[in-house]
Write a protein that holds these residues in place. Structure first.
Motif, PDB file in Angstrom:
ATOM      1  N   THR A  96      -0.431   0.200  -8.582  1.00 37.24           N
ATOM      2  CA  THR A  96      -1.340   0.487  -7.470  1.00 37.24           C
ATOM      3  C   THR A  96      -2.689   0.953  -8.007  1.00 37.24           C
ATOM      4  OG1 THR A  96      -0.499   2.743  -7.232  1.00 37.24           O
ATOM      5  CG2 THR A  96       0.510   1.047  -5.839  1.00 37.24           C
TER       6      THR A  96
ATOM      7  N   GLY B  87      -4.179   3.164  -3.777  1.00 35.96           N
ATOM      8  CA  GLY B  87      -2.749   3.009  -3.544  1.00 35.96           C
ATOM      9  C   GLY B  87      -2.321   1.598  -3.195  1.00 35.96           C
ATOM     10  N   ARG B  88      -3.212   0.634  -3.383  1.00 35.73           N
ATOM     11  CA  ARG B  88      -2.917  -0.754  -3.017  1.00 35.73           C
ATOM     12  C   ARG B  88      -2.518  -1.574  -4.236  1.00 35.73           C
ATOM     13  NH1 ARG B  88      -4.542  -1.657   2.190  1.00 35.73           N
ATOM     14  NH2 ARG B  88      -5.870  -0.034   3.044  1.00 35.73           N
ATOM     15  N   CYS B  89      -1.608  -2.499  -3.996  1.00 34.65           N
ATOM     16  CA  CYS B  89      -1.193  -3.434  -5.043  1.00 34.65           C
ATOM     17  C   CYS B  89      -1.089  -4.806  -4.399  1.00 34.65           C
ATOM     18  CB  CYS B  89       0.146  -3.015  -5.652  1.00 34.65           C
ATOM     19  SG  CYS B  89       0.649  -4.023  -7.056  1.00 34.65           S
TER      20      CYS B  89
ATOM     21  N   HIS C  70       0.881  -1.175   0.000  1.00 29.02           N
ATOM     22  CA  HIS C  70       0.000   0.000   0.000  1.00 29.02           C
ATOM     23  C   HIS C  70       0.914   1.219   0.000  1.00 29.02           C
ATOM     24  CE1 HIS C  70      -3.458   2.262   2.255  1.00 29.02           C
ATOM     25  NE2 HIS C  70      -3.420   2.563   0.974  1.00 29.02           N
TER      26      HIS C  70
END
Length: 119
Positions: A47, A51-53, A12
Motif C-alpha cells: 500500500t 493506504g491504496r494498492c 484500500h
C-alpha cells in the motif's frame, strides 16, 4: 504488477483505530485452481502512503474464478510498535463478470476488521 489505470482490481486499507491510511502494508493476490484446490499467487504489492494498492492484476489476466487478497496486518502493526490479534487477513471473493472494476477496501484495527465491495 500492472499499471493502476488498467487494473480491474484495487484495494484500500484504513487503520480505523488511529484514523489513518495503512501505509506500507504488504498485499498479495491469489487465484484458486479449482481442479487442484490450490491457491496460486498472482502478484504482490504494498500500500502507498494513502493506504491504496492497485495494479495487482491486468485485465487480460483477470478471468472468472475465486480469488483472495491477503493483507499482512501483523507485520504492519509490529512496524507501528503495537500488537494485534490477527497476524493476517484474507478476503476471499468470486469474480464472474471480469469486464467490471472491483474495489475491495479493508477497514481494520488491532482487534477487528471489515471489508465490503466498493465502487
Amino acid at each position: 504488477m500492472t499499471s493502476a489505470d488498467s487494473s480491474p482490481l484495487t484495494t484500500h486499507v484504513l487503520n480505523t483505530g488511529d484514523g489513518v491510511p495503512a501505509a506500507k502494508m504488504d498485499v498479495s493476490l491469489h487465484r484458486l485452481e479449482s481442479k487442484l484446490m490450490i491457491w496460486n499467487m498472482l502478484s504482490v504489492g504494498t500500500t502507498n502512503e494513502d493506504g491504496r494498492c492497485s495494479g495487482l492484476v491486468s485485465r487480460e489476466a483477470f478471468s472468472p474464478g475465486m480469488y483472495k487478497l491477503r493483507f499482512e496486518t501483523g507485520s504492519y502493526w509490529e512496524r507501528m510498535g503495537q500488537n494485534s490479534f490477527y497476524p493476517y487477513v484474507e478476503v476471499v471473493f468470486t469474480i464472474t463478470e471480469t469486464e467490471q472494476r472491483f474495489h475491495l477496501p479493508l477497514l481494520m484495527s488491532r482487534f477487528s476488521y471489515s471489508t465490503y465491495r466498493g465502487s
